[in-house]
Design an enzyme around this catalytic site. Structure first.
Site, PDB file in Angstrom:
ATOM      1  N   ASP A  20     -27.636  22.045 -35.713  1.00 24.95           N
ATOM      2  CA  ASP A  20     -26.804  21.280 -34.807  1.00 24.95           C
ATOM      3  C   ASP A  20     -27.566  19.975 -34.564  1.00 24.95           C
ATOM      4  O   ASP A  20     -28.781  19.938 -34.686  1.00 24.95           O
ATOM      5  CB  ASP A  20     -26.654  22.087 -33.518  1.00 24.95           C
ATOM      6  CG  ASP A  20     -25.923  21.310 -32.470  1.00 24.95           C
ATOM      7  OD1 ASP A  20     -24.890  20.718 -32.811  1.00 24.95           O
ATOM      8  OD2 ASP A  20     -26.389  21.292 -31.316  1.00 24.95           O
ATOM      9  N   ASP A  58     -28.073  25.562 -29.991  1.00 24.73           N
ATOM     10  CA  ASP A  58     -28.382  26.108 -28.673  1.00 24.73           C
ATOM     11  C   ASP A  58     -27.498  27.318 -28.410  1.00 24.73           C
ATOM     12  O   ASP A  58     -26.411  27.444 -28.962  1.00 24.73           O
ATOM     13  CB  ASP A  58     -28.301  25.037 -27.582  1.00 24.73           C
ATOM     14  CG  ASP A  58     -26.897  24.796 -27.097  1.00 24.73           C
ATOM     15  OD1 ASP A  58     -26.337  25.706 -26.453  1.00 24.73           O
ATOM     16  OD2 ASP A  58     -26.355  23.712 -27.378  1.00 24.73           O
ATOM     17  N   ASP A  97     -23.172  26.859 -29.085  1.00 32.46           N
ATOM     18  CA  ASP A  97     -23.062  27.148 -30.512  1.00 32.46           C
ATOM     19  C   ASP A  97     -22.962  28.641 -30.811  1.00 32.46           C
ATOM     20  O   ASP A  97     -23.170  29.057 -31.945  1.00 32.46           O
ATOM     21  CB  ASP A  97     -24.276  26.572 -31.251  1.00 32.46           C
ATOM     22  CG  ASP A  97     -24.319  25.059 -31.147  1.00 32.46           C
ATOM     23  OD1 ASP A  97     -23.235  24.456 -31.116  1.00 32.46           O
ATOM     24  OD2 ASP A  97     -25.423  24.494 -31.099  1.00 32.46           O
TER      25      ASP A  97
END
Lengths: 123, 633
Positions: free
Chosen positions: B331, B522, B526
């Site tokens: 991410d 995280d 996510d």
């Protein structure tokens, strides 16, 4: 003659071992007794677990009481790998293992070397 | 009777026989009473030290089970009973085999038990980190209470050198705290009002008060202990093979031992005694324990080692999966970048920051915080502003010391912009930076650029992962220009930009069609992607480490820990494979040698040597696992 007898005894012994250990044998099972909204089962640890299969009622808090009478260190821990439990079993002492019965399912337990097995069924 | 007592008894009683065995070939010295003395000593060993093996073997036999005890009991009983028979028949005896085997097996078990408690030590060490009491405010006074009595909402005082008892947030005072025991972070972390503190960490120089938020089972430490405990007892898929072998192992060895006896006695026409020695050696060398211990002990040490460094691997399955990864997806915001925009470039002199910060102080714009932080860092003196005004969507204006000041976008300043400055701004925008123009008295005095910059270690971590042969991918909701700029800075291979949060899991699934994929993100936003990936790595989400998503949880917010987590997984899994290899080799080579397959070339194993080999096979596996704890990650 004596050699023939020994040969036959050996063959029978091999056959017996195969049948005794590999054959299908009845497993000692027990349904937990429910008492005041709590269920518990005593399990004797001696050359394995008796009983080896335990049926618990879903939703009723449950305790398994392990007592090891066997001196073998093979059985000195009981491990429920799905439940994250590793309980030491000092010889001659009753050790309680609490089982979460909120979900139905089958949980296996084993000794620390995974040689002896048992099973809890929650339904 | 305790196993150590059994071992010492066996050792003391078998010593005379050992002395004879060594001295007899050299000096011809014999034990007084010879066979008779031996039979008495061995009988005592069989009763005292071997008794429990025999009763345990019998108890499991009745349940259709067989284990190591079965082998030891049968092997030694055979040697012992035959020797008694032979003694009366005036034939060669081998009492000492039974005695030595018992001694060696017990020695192995005593050492093994010691090493095993060593291996499982990690949890005890973690749990011991917990403070025992706390200074809690009760009726306006701080009193010492036991940790069990602390409840959420309590105000707790921590003095220099004391452990912080529970998790909470600082309300007054400041200090620096050593958090290494929980996060693995080696540098002390400074704490001011509003900062989170974690239970079991060590306060260093200041006194502060904090409000308890999580106590008892909810503290970070308690959660870590629970995760590690579960991980240490979990199964790795590689174990399925050993489980299948273990089920049939002992009965199979019994059958091989009988066959060995029959072949030596009937086919090769040797004496009953010789044939029995081979059969007994087979029984004694076979070692199911090493197979059984290979995986759990390594798993125990590996997951415990990770916990010490703030790397929580949830179970053996994840650990195994982390070894087959081909692609690692990150991410962007908060994972590769800090998640907080920062001033990256200042064009112009000190006045630029001074004017910008003085005006932004009054603004509520999201980027204002970045500018104020930069001003604070540069120790810029803020000026008082009159006539402050917000021009919606463009910027802010005000009067500083009688001069008109403007801070805002390129559009706001178009009237006074030179082509030179416009080109400069375009160049910055191509780097995906947000440009803020600062003007004073109708003249542009400088530019500020703001960007969510990569974290300190991101570049290094990605370089290392690429060096380890992984393809690195960045997955983000940002536009592709911003994403590409960041990707270039840290060296990411591939960018998937413009992905909505709900589409992240689908993007992972697409990558999974060709490769095994890990996702780093995280734990809260996510979660679906973490769950979808083969290995989900959740990064530093504060004190809540018990998040369900993510097979690996990193306590610290540092990408280098991703590198360490994968390295730890690889080392642990390699150790498991090494252990299994040795355990199999012992049995695969040991049993044929013990059976006398290589007797033709003079390679034989006496029962006592077989017993020694067996004892050290399990011991070597456990030691190999314990050594994993010394590995550098």
């Amino acid at each position: 003659m004596i050699k023939l007898i020994i040969f036959l005894v050996g063959i029978v012994l091999i056959g017996f071992i195969a049948w005794w250990f590999f054959g299908k044998h009845q497993v000692q099972a027990e349904q937990a007794a429910v008492n005041h909204d709590h269920q518990s089962v005593d399990i004797e640890v001696k050359g394995g677990y008796s009983p080896e299969r335990i049926v618990l009622k879903k939703g009723v808090p449950a305790t398994l009481k392990f007592k090891r009478t066997d001196a073998s260190t093979c059985l000195d821990h009981v491990v429920f790998s799905d439940l994250g439990i590793d309980q030491k079993l000092p010889q001659g002492q009753v050790e309680e293992v609490k089982i979460d019965t909120s979900k139905s399912g089958v949980y296996d337990w084993a000794c620390s070397m995974n040689m002896f097995h048992g099973q809890v069924i929650v339904k | 009777m305790k196993i150590t007592t059994r071992f010492w008894t066996a050792l003391v009683l078998s010593l005379p026989m050992l002395v004879e065995m060594v001295l007899q070939p050299l000096t011809g010295w014999m034990l007084p009473g010879d066979k008779w003395t031996m039979s008495v000593l061995t009988t005592l060993i069989m009763l005292i030290s071997a008794g429990p093996f025999i009763s345990s073997a019998w108890a499991s036999f009745k349940k259709h089970h067989a284990n190591m005890d079965t082998l030891v009991a049968l092997g030694t009983l055979t040697a012992y009973l035959y020797s008694i028979y032979a003694m009366f028949k005036q034939q060669p005896v081998f009492f000492e085999s039974a005695a030595f085997v018992i001694t060696f097996v017990l020695l192995g078990q005593v050492l093994e038990a010691k090493m095993r408690s060593n291996a499982s030590d990690a949890i005890g060490k973690l749990a011991n980190l917990q403070a025992k009491d706390a200074l809690v405010k009760r009726d306006d006074q701080f009193v010492q209470v036991s940790i069990a009595e602390v409840v959420a909402g309590d105000i707790i005082q921590v003095k220099p050198g004391q452990k912080i008892p529970v998790d909470g947030v600082v309300v007054s005072g400041m200090s620096s705290v050593d958090e290494s025991m929980v996060t693995g972070e080696s540098m002390p972390v400074s704490k001011r009002p509003g900062d989170q503190v974690v239970g079991a960490t060590l306060n260093q120089n200041g006194t502060f008060e904090f409000k308890a938020q999580k106590v008892g089972r909810d503290t970070m430490l308690a959660q870590i202990v629970a995760i590690v405990k579960k991980a240490q007892n979990s199964h790795a898929p590689i174990q399925n093979l050993t489980d299948r072998v273990a089920d049939i192992f002992v009965p199979a060895v019994l059958i091989i031992a009988i066959a060995t006896f029959l072949i030596w006695y009937l086919l090769l026409d040797k004496s009953v005694g010789t044939a029995l020695v081979f059969a007994v050696s087979v029984l004694v060398i076979a070692c199911p324990c090493a197979l059984g211990l290979a995986t759990p002990t390594a798993l125990m040490v590996g997951t415990g080692l990770g916990a010490k460094k703030g790397i929580l691997i949830k179970n053996g399955e994840v650990l195994e999966a982390a070894n087959n990864l081909k692609t690692i997806v990150f991410d962007k915001t908060g994972t590769i970048t800090a998640g907080q925009p920062q001033v990256t470039d200042i064009i112009g002199d000190k006045q630029v920051l001074e004017v910008a910060a003085s005006l932004e102080k009054l603004s509520e714009h999201p980027l204002a915080a970045a500018i104020l932080q930069a001003a604070k860092k540069a120790k810029v003196q803020l000026q008082s502003v009159d006539n402050f005004r917000v021009i919606e969507g463009q910027g802010i204006t005000g009067t500083i010391a009688g001069k008109e000041a403007m801070v805002g976008s390129r559009a706001m300043m178009s009237a006074i912009m030179s082509p030179d400055i416009a080109a400069q701004i375009t160049a910055f925008e191509q780097e995906a930076k947000t440009v803020i123009v600062v003007a004073l008295a109708d003249k542009i005095i400088g530019l500020l650029t703001i960007q969510d910059v990569p974290k300190k270690n991101s570049g290094q971590a990605i370089t290392r992962l690429k060096a380890a042969g992984l393809k690195t991918v960045m997955l983000t909701g940002d536009n592709s220009q911003v994403a590409q700029a960041i990707a270039q800075q840290v060296g990411i291979d591939e960018v998937i930009a413009g992905v909505l949060p709900t589409e992240k899991a689908a993007a992972i699934q697409e990558l999974q069609e060709t490769d095994k994929v890990a996702f780093v993100g995280d734990g809260i936003n996510d979660a679906p992607a973490l769950t979808q990936a083969d290995v989900g790595i959740a990064m530093g989400s504060g004190t809540d480490v018990a998040i369900d998503a993510g097979g690996i949880v990193l306590v610290k917010n540092d990408l280098m820990d991703v590198v360490r987590a994968l390295k730890l997984s690889r080392k642990t899994f390699n150790r498991i494979k090494l252990n299994l290899f040795w355990a199999f080799i012992y049995n695969v080579l040991g049993i044929p040698i013990a059976a006398g397959l290589f007797a033709g070339i003079g390679l034989v194993l006496s029962p006592e040597l077989a017993g020694l080999a067996m004892a050290f096979s399990s011991l070597s596996v456990v030691i190999s696992s314990v050594l994993l704890g010394k590995a550098k990650i």
